[in-house]
Motif scaffolding. Structure first.
Motif, PDB file in Angstrom:
ATOM      1  N   LEU A   1       3.684  -7.204 -10.316  1.00 20.69           N
ATOM      2  CA  LEU A   1       4.045  -8.465  -9.667  1.00 20.69           C
ATOM      3  C   LEU A   1       4.615  -8.268  -8.255  1.00 20.69           C
ATOM      4  O   LEU A   1       4.719  -9.232  -7.497  1.00 20.69           O
ATOM      5  CB  LEU A   1       5.045  -9.237 -10.529  1.00 20.69           C
ATOM      6  N   ALA A   2       4.951  -7.045  -7.890  1.00 23.47           N
ATOM      7  CA  ALA A   2       5.447  -6.756  -6.543  1.00 23.47           C
ATOM      8  C   ALA A   2       4.308  -6.595  -5.537  1.00 23.47           C
ATOM      9  O   ALA A   2       4.554  -6.426  -4.344  1.00 23.47           O
ATOM     10  CB  ALA A   2       6.304  -5.492  -6.562  1.00 23.47           C
ATOM     11  N   TYR A   3       3.066  -6.667  -6.015  1.00 24.38           N
ATOM     12  CA  TYR A   3       1.882  -6.439  -5.195  1.00 24.38           C
ATOM     13  C   TYR A   3       1.054  -7.715  -5.107  1.00 24.38           C
ATOM     14  O   TYR A   3       1.065  -8.535  -6.023  1.00 24.38           O
ATOM     15  CB  TYR A   3       1.043  -5.299  -5.798  1.00 24.38           C
ATOM     16  N   THR A   4       0.325  -7.876  -4.009  1.00 27.31           N
ATOM     17  CA  THR A   4      -0.555  -9.037  -3.888  1.00 27.31           C
ATOM     18  C   THR A   4      -1.642  -8.960  -4.957  1.00 27.31           C
ATOM     19  O   THR A   4      -1.933  -7.874  -5.489  1.00 27.31           O
ATOM     20  CB  THR A   4      -1.208  -9.104  -2.490  1.00 27.31           C
ATOM     21  N   GLU A   5      -2.244 -10.110  -5.249  1.00 26.41           N
ATOM     22  CA  GLU A   5      -3.322 -10.167  -6.256  1.00 26.41           C
ATOM     23  C   GLU A   5      -4.451  -9.192  -5.930  1.00 26.41           C
ATOM     24  O   GLU A   5      -5.068  -8.633  -6.837  1.00 26.41           O
ATOM     25  CB  GLU A   5      -3.896 -11.585  -6.342  1.00 26.41           C
ATOM     26  N   ASP A   6      -4.720  -8.989  -4.636  1.00 26.22           N
ATOM     27  CA  ASP A   6      -5.819  -8.113  -4.210  1.00 26.22           C
ATOM     28  C   ASP A   6      -5.317  -6.834  -3.543  1.00 26.22           C
ATOM     29  O   ASP A   6      -6.009  -6.216  -2.741  1.00 26.22           O
ATOM     30  CB  ASP A   6      -6.762  -8.859  -3.269  1.00 26.22           C
ATOM     31  N   SER A   7      -4.114  -6.420  -3.900  1.00 27.32           N
ATOM     32  CA  SER A   7      -3.505  -5.236  -3.303  1.00 27.32           C
ATOM     33  C   SER A   7      -4.445  -4.033  -3.393  1.00 27.32           C
ATOM     34  O   SER A   7      -5.137  -3.840  -4.397  1.00 27.32           O
ATOM     35  CB  SER A   7      -2.197  -4.914  -4.034  1.00 27.32           C
ATOM     36  N   GLU A   8      -4.460  -3.239  -2.332  1.00 27.69           N
ATOM     37  CA  GLU A   8      -5.280  -2.024  -2.293  1.00 27.69           C
ATOM     38  C   GLU A   8      -4.370  -0.805  -2.367  1.00 27.69           C
ATOM     39  O   GLU A   8      -3.381  -0.731  -1.641  1.00 27.69           O
ATOM     40  CB  GLU A   8      -6.105  -1.978  -1.007  1.00 27.69           C
ATOM     41  N   TRP A   9      -4.743   0.111  -3.227  1.00 24.03           N
ATOM     42  CA  TRP A   9      -3.972   1.343  -3.414  1.00 24.03           C
ATOM     43  C   TRP A   9      -4.859   2.558  -3.189  1.00 24.03           C
ATOM     44  O   TRP A   9      -6.036   2.566  -3.568  1.00 24.03           O
ATOM     45  CB  TRP A   9      -3.492   1.452  -4.850  1.00 24.03           C
TER      46      TRP A   9
ATOM     47  N   ARG B   1      -0.861  -3.198   0.647  1.00 21.98           N
ATOM     48  CA  ARG B   1      -1.494  -1.873   0.680  1.00 21.98           C
ATOM     49  C   ARG B   1      -0.456  -0.809   0.378  1.00 21.98           C
ATOM     50  O   ARG B   1       0.671  -0.879   0.870  1.00 21.98           O
ATOM     51  CB  ARG B   1      -2.119  -1.633   2.050  1.00 21.98           C
ATOM     52  N   ARG B   2      -0.879   0.153  -0.430  1.00 21.81           N
ATOM     53  CA  ARG B   2      -0.028   1.292  -0.786  1.00 21.81           C
ATOM     54  C   ARG B   2      -0.885   2.548  -0.689  1.00 21.81           C
ATOM     55  O   ARG B   2      -1.879   2.682  -1.395  1.00 21.81           O
ATOM     56  CB  ARG B   2       0.506   1.133  -2.211  1.00 21.81           C
ATOM     57  N   ASP B   3      -0.501   3.459   0.205  1.00 23.58           N
ATOM     58  CA  ASP B   3      -1.167   4.754   0.347  1.00 23.58           C
ATOM     59  C   ASP B   3      -0.183   5.827  -0.072  1.00 23.58           C
ATOM     60  O   ASP B   3       0.906   5.940   0.513  1.00 23.58           O
ATOM     61  CB  ASP B   3      -1.605   4.995   1.794  1.00 23.58           C
TER      62      ASP B   3
END
Length: 135
Positions: free
Chosen positions: A34-42, A117-119
């Motif tokens: 829930l801390a990430y957007t619906e379309d979050s990219e990792w 986004r999370r890298d």
């Protein structure tokens, strides 16, 4: 708890990092997602994910394999809507081998404070149980 949204200053960036550490240490994939957007990219090492459903699946598998997981995050730097952290975490695998991971993450947030986004890059090193830093 108040929402922590961009633009970040040092105080809000430190608080955002602490909130992320606390959340991940719950080891609750649905809550973390829930801390990430619906379309979050990792990018998590060599794994690429998109969206909360993939994040939940990934974290579920992660924490099934990484028992007694304990994470620490430290602010590295920040700007308007980006934060970089250094981290380390420890876990024990199914064979009883303890591991410590060291790495860095780069985060990008939307205007609501959700991570878009999370890298992540990290290395695991085997440790002895007596060498654990987190109990």
């Amino acid at each position: 708890m108040a929402a922590l949204v961009p633009p970040f200053d040092e105080e809000s960036a430190i608080a955002k990092v602490q909130r992320a550490e606390d959340l991940w240490n719950t080891k609750d994939p649905a809550k973390v997602a829930l801390a990430y957007t619906e379309d979050s990219e990792w990018r998590n090492r060599d794994v690429f994910l998109r969206g909360r459903a993939q994040i939940i699946d990934f974290l579920t598998q992660k924490w099934e394999a990484e028992k007694e997981y304990k994470l620490r995050k430290h602010l590295f730097c920040f700007t308007h809507n980006k934060i970089a952290v250094e981290f380390e975490y420890e876990f024990v695998d199914a064979d009883g081998q303890w591991w410590r991971a060291y790495g860095i993450e780069h985060w990008t947030f939307d205007e609501h404070g959700l991570m878009q986004r999370r890298d992540m890059s990290a290395n695991n090193i085997p440790i002895k149980e007596a060498e654990r830093m987190f109990r």
